[in-house]
Write a protein that holds these residues in place. Structure first.
Motif, PDB file in Angstrom:
ATOM      1  N   ARG A  73      45.620  29.843  41.719  1.00  0.00           N
ATOM      2  CA  ARG A  73      45.992  31.120  42.107  1.00  0.00           C
ATOM      3  C   ARG A  73      44.733  31.915  42.777  1.00  0.00           C
ATOM      4  NH1 ARG A  73      46.143  36.834  40.301  1.00  0.00           N
ATOM      5  NH2 ARG A  73      44.891  36.327  38.332  1.00  0.00           N
ATOM      6  N   LEU A  74      43.436  31.844  42.167  1.00  0.00           N
ATOM      7  CA  LEU A  74      42.257  32.637  42.528  1.00  0.00           C
ATOM      8  C   LEU A  74      41.604  31.832  43.823  1.00  0.00           C
ATOM      9  CD1 LEU A  74      40.754  33.643  39.253  1.00  0.00           C
ATOM     10  CD2 LEU A  74      42.405  34.909  40.795  1.00  0.00           C
ATOM     11  N   GLY A  75      41.856  30.534  43.621  1.00  0.00           N
ATOM     12  CA  GLY A  75      41.499  29.813  44.877  1.00  0.00           C
ATOM     13  C   GLY A  75      42.158  29.935  46.079  1.00  0.00           C
ATOM     14  N   CYS A  76      43.339  30.043  46.017  1.00  0.00           N
ATOM     15  CA  CYS A  76      44.136  30.457  47.268  1.00  0.00           C
ATOM     16  C   CYS A  76      43.848  31.674  47.683  1.00  0.00           C
ATOM     17  CB  CYS A  76      45.839  30.223  46.683  1.00  0.00           C
ATOM     18  SG  CYS A  76      46.517  28.645  46.622  1.00  0.00           S
ATOM     19  N   ALA A  77      43.949  32.876  46.777  1.00  0.00           N
ATOM     20  CA  ALA A  77      43.654  34.138  47.256  1.00  0.00           C
ATOM     21  C   ALA A  77      42.428  34.275  47.926  1.00  0.00           C
ATOM     22  CB  ALA A  77      43.633  35.114  45.950  1.00  0.00           C
ATOM     23  N   ALA A  78      41.522  33.509  47.548  1.00  0.00           N
ATOM     24  CA  ALA A  78      39.853  33.454  48.463  1.00  0.00           C
ATOM     25  C   ALA A  78      40.082  32.611  49.785  1.00  0.00           C
ATOM     26  CB  ALA A  78      38.985  32.776  47.425  1.00  0.00           C
ATOM     27  N   CYS A  79      41.230  31.956  49.989  1.00  0.00           N
ATOM     28  CA  CYS A  79      41.332  31.060  51.338  1.00  0.00           C
ATOM     29  C   CYS A  79      42.074  32.079  52.349  1.00  0.00           C
ATOM     30  CB  CYS A  79      41.996  30.067  50.903  1.00  0.00           C
ATOM     31  SG  CYS A  79      40.955  28.729  50.210  1.00  0.00           S
ATOM     32  N   VAL A 140      56.099  38.947  35.835  1.00  0.00           N
ATOM     33  CA  VAL A 140      55.068  39.209  34.883  1.00  0.00           C
ATOM     34  C   VAL A 140      53.774  39.413  36.004  1.00  0.00           C
ATOM     35  CG1 VAL A 140      53.313  38.962  32.870  1.00  0.00           C
ATOM     36  CG2 VAL A 140      55.858  38.352  33.033  1.00  0.00           C
ATOM     37  N   THR A 141      53.436  40.537  36.020  1.00  0.00           N
ATOM     38  CA  THR A 141      52.085  40.749  37.269  1.00  0.00           C
ATOM     39  C   THR A 141      50.755  40.120  36.936  1.00  0.00           C
ATOM     40  OG1 THR A 141      53.608  42.571  38.114  1.00  0.00           O
ATOM     41  CG2 THR A 141      51.170  42.366  38.838  1.00  0.00           C
ATOM     42  N   PRO A 142      50.218  39.183  37.548  1.00  0.00           N
ATOM     43  CA  PRO A 142      48.891  38.684  37.338  1.00  0.00           C
ATOM     44  C   PRO A 142      47.714  39.833  37.736  1.00  0.00           C
ATOM     45  CG  PRO A 142      49.692  37.391  38.927  1.00  0.00           C
ATOM     46  CD  PRO A 142      50.666  38.510  38.745  1.00  0.00           C
ATOM     47  N   PRO A 143      46.579  39.804  37.033  1.00  0.00           N
ATOM     48  CA  PRO A 143      45.692  40.900  37.557  1.00  0.00           C
ATOM     49  C   PRO A 143      45.355  40.524  39.125  1.00  0.00           C
ATOM     50  CG  PRO A 143      44.760  39.376  35.608  1.00  0.00           C
ATOM     51  CD  PRO A 143      46.164  39.066  35.991  1.00  0.00           C
ATOM     52  N   PRO A 144      44.909  41.309  39.821  1.00  0.00           N
ATOM     53  CA  PRO A 144      44.558  41.140  41.205  1.00  0.00           C
ATOM     54  C   PRO A 144      43.633  40.372  41.295  1.00  0.00           C
ATOM     55  CG  PRO A 144      43.907  43.614  40.458  1.00  0.00           C
ATOM     56  CD  PRO A 144      44.529  42.955  39.365  1.00  0.00           C
ATOM     57  N   PRO A 145      43.474  39.359  42.268  1.00  0.00           N
ATOM     58  CA  PRO A 145      42.368  38.519  42.480  1.00  0.00           C
ATOM     59  C   PRO A 145      41.036  39.525  42.815  1.00  0.00           C
ATOM     60  CG  PRO A 145      44.443  37.661  43.609  1.00  0.00           C
ATOM     61  CD  PRO A 145      44.509  38.997  42.993  1.00  0.00           C
ATOM     62  N   PRO A 146      39.910  39.013  42.428  1.00  0.00           N
ATOM     63  CA  PRO A 146      39.541  37.652  41.771  1.00  0.00           C
ATOM     64  C   PRO A 146      39.587  37.776  40.378  1.00  0.00           C
ATOM     65  CG  PRO A 146      37.443  38.934  42.263  1.00  0.00           C
ATOM     66  CD  PRO A 146      38.650  39.887  42.866  1.00  0.00           C
ATOM     67  N   GLU A 147      40.350  38.733  39.665  1.00  0.00           N
ATOM     68  CA  GLU A 147      40.384  38.812  38.476  1.00  0.00           C
ATOM     69  C   GLU A 147      41.321  37.599  37.538  1.00  0.00           C
ATOM     70  OE1 GLU A 147      38.793  41.112  35.718  1.00  0.00           O
ATOM     71  OE2 GLU A 147      37.749  41.166  37.859  1.00  0.00           O
ATOM     72  N   PRO A 148      40.817  36.850  36.615  1.00  0.00           N
ATOM     73  CA  PRO A 148      41.739  35.846  35.927  1.00  0.00           C
ATOM     74  C   PRO A 148      42.513  36.478  35.066  1.00  0.00           C
ATOM     75  CG  PRO A 148      39.521  35.775  34.945  1.00  0.00           C
ATOM     76  CD  PRO A 148      39.526  36.815  36.224  1.00  0.00           C
ATOM     77  N   TRP A 149      43.684  36.019  34.384  1.00  0.00           N
ATOM     78  CA  TRP A 149      44.217  36.476  33.426  1.00  0.00           C
ATOM     79  C   TRP A 149      43.020  36.668  32.185  1.00  0.00           C
ATOM     80  CZ3 TRP A 149      49.401  38.191  33.137  1.00  0.00           C
ATOM     81  CH2 TRP A 149      50.120  37.596  34.295  1.00  0.00           C
ATOM     82  N   PRO A 150      43.347  37.648  31.319  1.00  0.00           N
ATOM     83  CA  PRO A 150      42.430  37.822  30.320  1.00  0.00           C
ATOM     84  C   PRO A 150      42.610  36.684  29.348  1.00  0.00           C
ATOM     85  CG  PRO A 150      44.246  39.648  30.192  1.00  0.00           C
ATOM     86  CD  PRO A 150      44.227  38.772  31.335  1.00  0.00           C
TER      87      PRO A 150
END
Ligand code: BJW
Length: 254
Positions: A73-79, A140-150
């Motif tokens: 998820r975080l990798g895709c958001a960064a691309c 269920v809303t994940p934290p906004p990128p680049p934040e991972p789930w806690p």
């Protein structure tokens, strides 16, 4: 590849009244997102994606599976979308401006087609950017990128593990996605299959289905696939190079 190779498929694209494009992981490769069957790197090098993308893996080890999906998820958001995604968004505008119909079916879960400007792509295998409760299916809303789930696995308000809203092996594709796909495939006169290994069903069957309905088909891929012998034209190369060329040839000022 010389201009002659593009002449016939470009003419078919310009003359088509109803176009369907099916994309797979290869279309995002040049954005830096590894294809599904690429060897995984770093911490994930020893894992097999085909073993992790299953309900059984999630039931057995929800922490491992959700960590892998959050990493993606975080990798895709960064691309960023690449020239292939942008060319498909332009293809939609050109076909629609000529009064034709255009449907984009994607097996990708990265959201890059929408970010490139494609209107309402059909996400056959869901999205890694959205998550839901594994028991109630409520978002269920994940934290906004680049934040991972806690925590892994993330726990939904209902107290159950949350999971990415993707389609794993053995799970049914979303009903509306299938309905929209078959409606578009039925009336289509040109199907482009771009950057997919054509091994995962039901999407892998779309080329044969359309060829049987009399549609012409174009495959864009650097390599042969099990469907290559069924297509009208195979354009061998990377989608970020082939698609802009095909579109420039099809829609250049007359
Ligand atoms: C480039 C490039 C560049 C590189 N430019 N190109 C019929 C026959 C046999 C089996 C089945 C069948 N029907 C169903 C099945 C079972 C199963 C299946 O297909 N198994 C096969 C492996 C044999 N299918 C399912 O289980 C599906 N469910 C189903 O049918 O349910 C029925 C049901 C009904 C009612 C109740 C219950 C059930 C679900 C399939 C879900 C697939 N999900 C995944 C994971 C999604 C989440 C995640 O990403 O983790 O989707 S699997 C994975 O494969 C992912 C992809 O979307 C999908 C396709 O992969 P893709 O996109 O083709 O990627 P790659 O890596 O394989 O290929 C990349 C290509 O790009 C290569 O060709 C490169 O050459 C090329 N390339 N660089 C252009 N620059």
């Amino acid at each position: 590849m010389d201009d002659q190779t593009f002449a016939q498929p470009a003419t078919a694209l310009r003359d088509a009244r109803s176009v369907v494009v099916l994309t797979g992981a290869g279309v995002s490769a040049e954005s830096g997102i590894p294809t599904f069957r690429d060897t995984m790197e770093g911490l994930w090098a020893s894992f097999d994606p085909q073993q992790l993308a299953t309900p059984e893996a999630f039931a057995r080890d929800p922490e491992l599976v959700t960590r892998w999906y959050d990493h993606r998820r975080l990798g895709c958001a960064a691309c960023e979308p690449n020239a292939g995604h942008l060319a498909l968004a332009r293809m939609e505008r050109e076909i629609c401006a000529l009064g034709g119909s255009f449907t984009l079916l994607t097996q990708n879960v990265d959201g890059l087609h929408t970010r490139a400007g494609s209107t309402d792509p059909v996400e056959l295998h869901g999205s890694v950017m959205t998550w839901r409760c594994s028991q109630t299916n409520r978002p269920v809303t994940p934290p906004p990128p680049p934040e991972p789930w806690p925590d892994f696995p993330p726990i939904s308000p209902a107290g159950a593990p949350a999971r990415p809203d993707v389609v794993w092996f053995g799970e049914a594709l979303p009903e509306t996605a299938l309905e929209r796909s078959f409606a578009a495939l039925e009336s289509c006169d040109l199907l482009l299959s771009v950057g997919t290994s054509s091994v995962v069903y039901p999407a892998a069957g779309f080329i044969e289905l359309d060829a049987a309905n009399g549609a012409r088909t174009i495959e864009v891929n650097p390599q042969d696939t099990p469907m290559s012998s069924n297509v009208t034209w195979a354009l061998r190369g990377k989608s970020a190079q082939i698609l802009p060329r095909l579109i420039a040839e099809a829609f250049r000022a007359q």
